[in-house]
Design a protein around this motif. Structure first.
Motif, PDB file in Angstrom:
ATOM      1  N   LEU A 193      -8.273   4.749  10.319  1.00 51.52           N
ATOM      2  CA  LEU A 193      -7.739   3.707   9.449  1.00 51.52           C
ATOM      3  C   LEU A 193      -8.784   3.233   8.448  1.00 51.52           C
ATOM      4  O   LEU A 193      -8.525   3.162   7.246  1.00 51.52           O
ATOM      5  N   VAL A 194      -9.974   2.927   8.921  1.00 51.78           N
ATOM      6  CA  VAL A 194     -11.055   2.461   8.041  1.00 51.78           C
ATOM      7  C   VAL A 194     -11.419   3.547   7.033  1.00 51.78           C
ATOM      8  O   VAL A 194     -11.566   3.276   5.839  1.00 51.78           O
ATOM      9  N   ALA A 195     -11.549   4.788   7.481  1.00 57.20           N
ATOM     10  CA  ALA A 195     -11.895   5.885   6.585  1.00 57.20           C
ATOM     11  C   ALA A 195     -10.827   6.068   5.507  1.00 57.20           C
ATOM     12  O   ALA A 195     -11.144   6.239   4.324  1.00 57.20           O
ATOM     13  N   GLU A 196      -9.574   6.025   5.891  1.00 58.59           N
ATOM     14  CA  GLU A 196      -8.473   6.184   4.931  1.00 58.59           C
ATOM     15  C   GLU A 196      -8.473   5.038   3.926  1.00 58.59           C
ATOM     16  O   GLU A 196      -8.353   5.260   2.716  1.00 58.59           O
ATOM     17  N   LEU A 197      -8.637   3.815   4.400  1.00 65.32           N
ATOM     18  CA  LEU A 197      -8.657   2.662   3.507  1.00 65.32           C
ATOM     19  C   LEU A 197      -9.828   2.739   2.530  1.00 65.32           C
ATOM     20  O   LEU A 197      -9.668   2.506   1.332  1.00 65.32           O
ATOM     21  N   ILE A 233      -2.550  -7.281  -9.785  1.00 66.84           N
ATOM     22  CA  ILE A 233      -2.821  -6.624  -8.494  1.00 66.84           C
ATOM     23  C   ILE A 233      -2.303  -5.197  -8.419  1.00 66.84           C
ATOM     24  O   ILE A 233      -2.428  -4.550  -7.381  1.00 66.84           O
ATOM     25  N   LYS A 234      -1.764  -4.682  -9.508  1.00 71.15           N
ATOM     26  CA  LYS A 234      -1.141  -3.353  -9.474  1.00 71.15           C
ATOM     27  C   LYS A 234      -2.101  -2.239  -9.083  1.00 71.15           C
ATOM     28  O   LYS A 234      -1.676  -1.189  -8.625  1.00 71.15           O
ATOM     29  N   ASP A 235      -3.408  -2.485  -9.225  1.00 68.39           N
ATOM     30  CA  ASP A 235      -4.383  -1.445  -8.920  1.00 68.39           C
ATOM     31  C   ASP A 235      -5.011  -1.558  -7.531  1.00 68.39           C
ATOM     32  O   ASP A 235      -5.901  -0.782  -7.208  1.00 68.39           O
ATOM     33  N   MET A 236      -4.549  -2.501  -6.709  1.00 73.30           N
ATOM     34  CA  MET A 236      -5.132  -2.586  -5.369  1.00 73.30           C
ATOM     35  C   MET A 236      -4.672  -1.399  -4.528  1.00 73.30           C
ATOM     36  O   MET A 236      -3.602  -0.847  -4.733  1.00 73.30           O
ATOM     37  N   ALA A 237      -5.517  -1.000  -3.593  1.00 73.90           N
ATOM     38  CA  ALA A 237      -5.188   0.095  -2.679  1.00 73.90           C
ATOM     39  C   ALA A 237      -4.172  -0.399  -1.660  1.00 73.90           C
ATOM     40  O   ALA A 237      -4.323  -1.494  -1.114  1.00 73.90           O
ATOM     41  N   ILE A 238      -3.143   0.389  -1.414  1.00 77.10           N
ATOM     42  CA  ILE A 238      -2.112   0.007  -0.443  1.00 77.10           C
ATOM     43  C   ILE A 238      -1.957   1.118   0.583  1.00 77.10           C
ATOM     44  O   ILE A 238      -1.661   2.271   0.248  1.00 77.10           O
ATOM     45  N   LEU A 239      -2.142   0.739   1.833  1.00 81.23           N
ATOM     46  CA  LEU A 239      -1.965   1.652   2.964  1.00 81.23           C
ATOM     47  C   LEU A 239      -0.792   1.146   3.786  1.00 81.23           C
ATOM     48  O   LEU A 239      -0.807   0.013   4.272  1.00 81.23           O
ATOM     49  N   MET A 240       0.240   1.957   3.916  1.00 75.77           N
ATOM     50  CA  MET A 240       1.408   1.595   4.696  1.00 75.77           C
ATOM     51  C   MET A 240       1.237   2.154   6.105  1.00 75.77           C
ATOM     52  O   MET A 240       0.776   3.284   6.279  1.00 75.77           O
ATOM     53  N   VAL A 241       1.593   1.333   7.097  1.00 76.59           N
ATOM     54  CA  VAL A 241       1.541   1.771   8.489  1.00 76.59           C
ATOM     55  C   VAL A 241       2.906   1.531   9.123  1.00 76.59           C
ATOM     56  O   VAL A 241       3.580   0.562   8.814  1.00 76.59           O
ATOM     57  N   SER A 242       3.294   2.444  10.007  1.00 82.75           N
ATOM     58  CA  SER A 242       4.601   2.305  10.634  1.00 82.75           C
ATOM     59  C   SER A 242       4.717   3.199  11.848  1.00 82.75           C
ATOM     60  O   SER A 242       4.034   4.214  11.948  1.00 82.75           O
ATOM     61  N   GLY A 243       5.603   2.808  12.718  1.00 84.49           N
ATOM     62  CA  GLY A 243       5.959   3.637  13.851  1.00 84.49           C
ATOM     63  C   GLY A 243       6.931   4.732  13.449  1.00 84.49           C
ATOM     64  O   GLY A 243       7.184   5.669  14.205  1.00 84.49           O
ATOM     65  N   ASN A 244       7.487   4.612  12.243  1.00 87.00           N
ATOM     66  CA  ASN A 244       8.412   5.616  11.714  1.00 87.00           C
ATOM     67  C   ASN A 244       7.606   6.682  10.999  1.00 87.00           C
ATOM     68  O   ASN A 244       7.115   6.461   9.906  1.00 87.00           O
ATOM     69  N   ASN A 245       7.478   7.842  11.613  1.00 87.40           N
ATOM     70  CA  ASN A 245       6.631   8.888  11.054  1.00 87.40           C
ATOM     71  C   ASN A 245       7.407  10.120  10.596  1.00 87.40           C
ATOM     72  O   ASN A 245       6.830  11.179  10.416  1.00 87.40           O
ATOM     73  N   HIS A 246       8.705   9.954  10.405  1.00 84.39           N
ATOM     74  CA  HIS A 246       9.504  11.068   9.917  1.00 84.39           C
ATOM     75  C   HIS A 246       9.170  11.306   8.446  1.00 84.39           C
ATOM     76  O   HIS A 246       8.785  10.397   7.722  1.00 84.39           O
ATOM     77  N   SER A 257       7.523   4.202  -2.898  1.00 86.14           N
ATOM     78  CA  SER A 257       7.563   2.756  -3.167  1.00 86.14           C
ATOM     79  C   SER A 257       6.258   2.234  -3.759  1.00 86.14           C
ATOM     80  O   SER A 257       6.214   1.103  -4.242  1.00 86.14           O
ATOM     81  N   GLY A 258       5.198   3.040  -3.711  1.00 85.37           N
ATOM     82  CA  GLY A 258       3.939   2.618  -4.315  1.00 85.37           C
ATOM     83  C   GLY A 258       2.737   2.640  -3.403  1.00 85.37           C
ATOM     84  O   GLY A 258       1.628   2.362  -3.843  1.00 85.37           O
ATOM     85  N   ALA A 259       2.925   2.968  -2.138  1.00 85.78           N
ATOM     86  CA  ALA A 259       1.780   3.044  -1.223  1.00 85.78           C
ATOM     87  C   ALA A 259       0.895   4.233  -1.606  1.00 85.78           C
ATOM     88  O   ALA A 259       1.390   5.264  -2.053  1.00 85.78           O
ATOM     89  N   ASP A 260      -0.407   4.054  -1.447  1.00 85.58           N
ATOM     90  CA  ASP A 260      -1.358   5.141  -1.719  1.00 85.58           C
ATOM     91  C   ASP A 260      -1.504   6.071  -0.531  1.00 85.58           C
ATOM     92  O   ASP A 260      -1.909   7.218  -0.673  1.00 85.58           O
ATOM     93  N   GLY A 261      -1.211   5.556   0.667  1.00 90.08           N
ATOM     94  CA  GLY A 261      -1.335   6.339   1.885  1.00 90.08           C
ATOM     95  C   GLY A 261      -0.390   5.795   2.937  1.00 90.08           C
ATOM     96  O   GLY A 261       0.142   4.694   2.813  1.00 90.08           O
ATOM     97  N   TYR A 262      -0.164   6.585   3.993  1.00 88.92           N
ATOM     98  CA  TYR A 262       0.789   6.225   5.040  1.00 88.92           C
ATOM     99  C   TYR A 262       0.227   6.725   6.365  1.00 88.92           C
ATOM    100  O   TYR A 262      -0.045   7.921   6.497  1.00 88.92           O
ATOM    101  N   LEU A 263       0.022   5.823   7.309  1.00 92.53           N
ATOM    102  CA  LEU A 263      -0.457   6.195   8.640  1.00 92.53           C
ATOM    103  C   LEU A 263       0.564   5.779   9.684  1.00 92.53           C
ATOM    104  O   LEU A 263       1.161   4.707   9.600  1.00 92.53           O
TER     105      LEU A 263
END
Length: 127
Positions: free
Chosen positions: A113-117, A75-88, A98-104
């Protein structure tokens, strides 16, 4: 990889439901997990093409989950999008390291969200 399957890892049921509705309307199938350990079990068995993970979850946080995914051959090649209320900047950097491809940041804009994913999945598929 399981084509069109997206794993949603978030301890907030309302967020999981909103993400599932949004992604299913865009043609994806979804499976949800309420904590990091459940998400880890699901991702290693179901092998989704993508994962959306919250940073803060019980039992295993999103950063630990990303690191596990990136160190698991199937699974190392799956796309990972991290989401959080912490936007600093520190939080975004830590998520990407940590390995996420994107952060929203939350609150999430469904179309963004859909476009980024979709972009992340395409990039991963292209190699």
């Amino acid at each position: 990889m399981n084509q069109n399957l997206i794993l949603i890892a978030d301890d907030d049921a309302d967020v999981r439901d909103m993400l599932a509705v949004t992604l299913e309307a865009a043609g994806y199938r979804t499976v949800g997990a309420k904590d990091g350990h459940t998400a880890a079990r699901i991702m290693t068995v179901a092998k989704p093409i993508g994962m959306i993970t919250d940073v803060r979850m019980p039992s295993m946080n999103g950063m630990e989950l990303c690191q596990l995914a990136r160190n698991t051959p199937d699974i190392k090649d799956m796309a990972i999008l991290m989401v959080s209320g912490n936007n600093h900047a520190y939080d975004v950097d830590a998520g990407l390291i940590s390995g996420a491809d994107g952060y929203l940041g939350k609150p999430l804009a469904p179309k963004a969200l859909v476009a980024e994913l979709q972009t992340l999945i395409s990039r991963r598929a292209a190699g």
